[in-house]
Each structure stands twice: as C-alpha cells, then as structure tokens.
Design a protein around this motif. Structure first.
Motif, mmCIF file in Angstrom:
data_model
loop_
_atom_site.group_PDB
_atom_site.id
_atom_site.type_symbol
_atom_site.label_atom_id
_atom_site.label_comp_id
_atom_site.label_asym_id
_atom_site.label_seq_id
_atom_site.Cartn_x
_atom_site.Cartn_y
_atom_site.Cartn_z
ATOM 1 N N SER A 1 1.343 -16.544 41.865
ATOM 2 C CA SER A 1 3.183 -17.058 41.867
ATOM 3 C C SER A 1 3.219 -17.944 42.744
ATOM 4 O O SER A 1 3.029 -17.672 44.074
ATOM 5 C CB SER A 1 4.381 -15.417 41.238
ATOM 6 O OG SER A 1 4.602 -16.116 41.271
ATOM 7 N N ALA A 2 4.049 -18.382 42.575
ATOM 8 C CA ALA A 2 4.929 -19.588 44.108
ATOM 9 C C ALA A 2 6.143 -20.365 43.541
ATOM 10 O O ALA A 2 6.527 -20.638 43.902
ATOM 11 C CB ALA A 2 3.338 -20.970 43.681
ATOM 12 N N ASN A 3 7.044 -18.450 43.582
ATOM 13 C CA ASN A 3 8.250 -18.748 43.461
ATOM 14 C C ASN A 3 9.258 -17.606 44.344
ATOM 15 O O ASN A 3 8.640 -16.879 44.669
ATOM 16 C CB ASN A 3 9.333 -18.681 42.279
ATOM 17 C CG ASN A 3 8.958 -17.203 41.671
ATOM 18 O OD1 ASN A 3 7.578 -16.524 41.756
ATOM 19 N ND2 ASN A 3 9.974 -17.254 41.071
ATOM 20 N N ILE A 4 9.962 -18.166 44.730
ATOM 21 C CA ILE A 4 10.826 -16.970 45.863
ATOM 22 C C ILE A 4 11.469 -15.899 44.536
ATOM 23 O O ILE A 4 12.439 -16.660 43.651
ATOM 24 C CB ILE A 4 11.953 -18.377 46.656
ATOM 25 C CG1 ILE A 4 11.024 -19.182 47.505
ATOM 26 C CG2 ILE A 4 12.873 -17.407 47.578
ATOM 27 C CD1 ILE A 4 11.686 -20.154 48.074
ATOM 28 N N SER A 5 12.196 -15.077 45.533
ATOM 29 C CA SER A 5 12.195 -14.157 44.001
ATOM 30 C C SER A 5 13.668 -14.784 43.615
ATOM 31 O O SER A 5 14.449 -15.190 44.880
ATOM 32 C CB SER A 5 12.426 -12.400 45.025
ATOM 33 O OG SER A 5 13.139 -11.678 44.118
ATOM 34 N N GLY A 6 13.489 -14.130 42.769
ATOM 35 C CA GLY A 6 14.721 -14.730 41.879
ATOM 36 C C GLY A 6 14.635 -16.013 41.227
ATOM 37 O O GLY A 6 15.548 -16.445 40.517
ATOM 38 N N CYS A 7 13.957 -16.739 41.782
ATOM 39 C CA CYS A 7 13.388 -18.437 41.526
ATOM 40 C C CYS A 7 13.165 -18.866 40.250
ATOM 41 O O CYS A 7 11.801 -17.570 40.026
ATOM 42 C CB CYS A 7 13.576 -19.395 42.492
ATOM 43 S SG CYS A 7 14.737 -19.759 43.591
ATOM 44 N N PRO A 8 12.826 -19.367 39.181
ATOM 45 C CA PRO A 8 11.872 -19.584 38.379
ATOM 46 C C PRO A 8 10.510 -20.032 39.142
ATOM 47 O O PRO A 8 10.285 -20.719 39.804
ATOM 48 C CB PRO A 8 12.799 -20.607 37.773
ATOM 49 C CG PRO A 8 13.457 -21.421 38.643
ATOM 50 C CD PRO A 8 13.933 -20.212 39.259
ATOM 51 N N ALA A 9 9.468 -19.638 37.848
ATOM 52 C CA ALA A 9 8.712 -20.067 38.507
ATOM 53 C C ALA A 9 7.872 -20.895 38.635
ATOM 54 O O ALA A 9 7.887 -21.794 36.810
ATOM 55 C CB ALA A 9 7.898 -18.872 38.132
ATOM 56 N N PRO A 10 7.217 -22.157 39.277
ATOM 57 C CA PRO A 10 7.080 -23.452 38.425
ATOM 58 C C PRO A 10 5.863 -22.967 37.903
ATOM 59 O O PRO A 10 4.942 -22.395 37.686
ATOM 60 C CB PRO A 10 6.347 -23.875 40.368
ATOM 61 C CG PRO A 10 5.861 -22.622 40.983
ATOM 62 C CD PRO A 10 7.056 -21.483 40.695
ATOM 63 N N HIS A 11 5.579 -24.661 36.938
ATOM 64 C CA HIS A 11 4.699 -24.613 35.783
ATOM 65 C C HIS A 11 3.923 -25.413 36.699
ATOM 66 O O HIS A 11 2.076 -25.320 36.268
ATOM 67 C CB HIS A 11 5.305 -25.223 34.866
ATOM 68 C CG HIS A 11 5.595 -24.195 34.081
ATOM 69 N ND1 HIS A 11 7.321 -24.223 34.035
ATOM 70 C CD2 HIS A 11 5.495 -22.773 33.245
ATOM 71 C CE1 HIS A 11 7.411 -22.978 33.718
ATOM 72 N NE2 HIS A 11 7.117 -22.001 33.034
ATOM 73 N N ARG A 12 4.529 -26.682 37.900
ATOM 74 C CA ARG A 12 2.520 -27.401 38.283
ATOM 75 C C ARG A 12 2.481 -27.212 39.879
ATOM 76 O O ARG A 12 3.735 -27.170 40.454
ATOM 77 C CB ARG A 12 3.242 -28.788 37.669
ATOM 78 C CG ARG A 12 3.259 -28.486 36.485
ATOM 79 C CD ARG A 12 1.605 -28.967 35.666
ATOM 80 N NE ARG A 12 1.519 -29.050 34.381
ATOM 81 C CZ ARG A 12 0.729 -28.340 33.741
ATOM 82 N NH1 ARG A 12 0.292 -28.059 33.986
ATOM 83 N NH2 ARG A 12 0.762 -28.160 32.686
ATOM 84 N N PHE A 13 1.741 -27.654 40.672
ATOM 85 C CA PHE A 13 1.392 -27.190 41.666
ATOM 86 C C PHE A 13 2.847 -28.000 42.691
ATOM 87 O O PHE A 13 3.089 -27.981 43.477
ATOM 88 C CB PHE A 13 0.620 -28.073 42.313
ATOM 89 C CG PHE A 13 -0.411 -27.927 43.239
ATOM 90 C CD1 PHE A 13 -0.757 -26.649 43.983
ATOM 91 C CD2 PHE A 13 0.228 -29.213 44.427
ATOM 92 C CE1 PHE A 13 -1.069 -27.018 45.354
ATOM 93 C CE2 PHE A 13 -0.439 -28.825 45.891
ATOM 94 C CZ PHE A 13 -1.086 -28.098 46.215
ATOM 95 N N ALA A 14 3.221 -29.426 41.614
ATOM 96 C CA ALA A 14 3.935 -29.680 42.409
ATOM 97 C C ALA A 14 5.906 -29.774 42.687
ATOM 98 O O ALA A 14 6.192 -29.587 43.349
ATOM 99 C CB ALA A 14 3.844 -31.767 41.923
ATOM 100 N N GLU A 15 5.724 -28.432 41.776
ATOM 101 C CA GLU A 15 6.565 -28.074 41.974
ATOM 102 C C GLU A 15 6.881 -26.394 42.651
ATOM 103 O O GLU A 15 7.792 -26.032 43.006
ATOM 104 C CB GLU A 15 7.209 -27.077 40.494
ATOM 105 C CG GLU A 15 7.525 -28.360 39.159
ATOM 106 C CD GLU A 15 7.365 -27.747 38.267
ATOM 107 O OE1 GLU A 15 7.335 -26.631 38.098
ATOM 108 O OE2 GLU A 15 7.476 -28.436 37.071
#
Length: 57
Positions: A1-15
């Motif tokens: 996972s590459a999101n900050i807690s509470g934020c939506p998970a990105p679907h692409r690397f650039a996000e």
C-alpha cells in the motif's frame, strides 16, 4: 500500500505521494505497473525472529 492512513489508496505509481516514496527502503520498478490489478497490496510484517503478522490481507 502506498497511502497515508485515511487517504484513498493510489491506483497508479504517479499517484503515490512523494513523502511516502522518500520514506521507504525499496520501490518496485514502476514499469511493472502494466501488469497491475489495481487492487491494494497485502501488508505483512516480518519480525526479527521470522514471525509473520498479516496487517492487511
């Protein structure tokens, strides 16, 4: 996972926020993204004794 807690998970690397990319030890080559399912990754924790804890299935 590459999101900050509470934020939506990105679907692409650039996000992925730069603050996350700067804080990790390893980033998988984003060229592999073309094979991505778009689903969030499983998160596991491996302890010093080899024990495995599944944080997010």
């Amino acid at each position: 996972s590459a999101n900050i807690s509470g934020c939506p998970a990105p679907h692409r690397f650039a996000e992925i926020p730069e603050e996350i990319k700067a804080a990790v030890d390893y980033i998988v080559d984003p060229r592999l993204e073309s094979q991505s399912t778009g689903k969030p990754s499983q998160i596991i924790k491996i302890g010093m004794g080899g024990e495995v804890e599944i944080i997010r299935p």
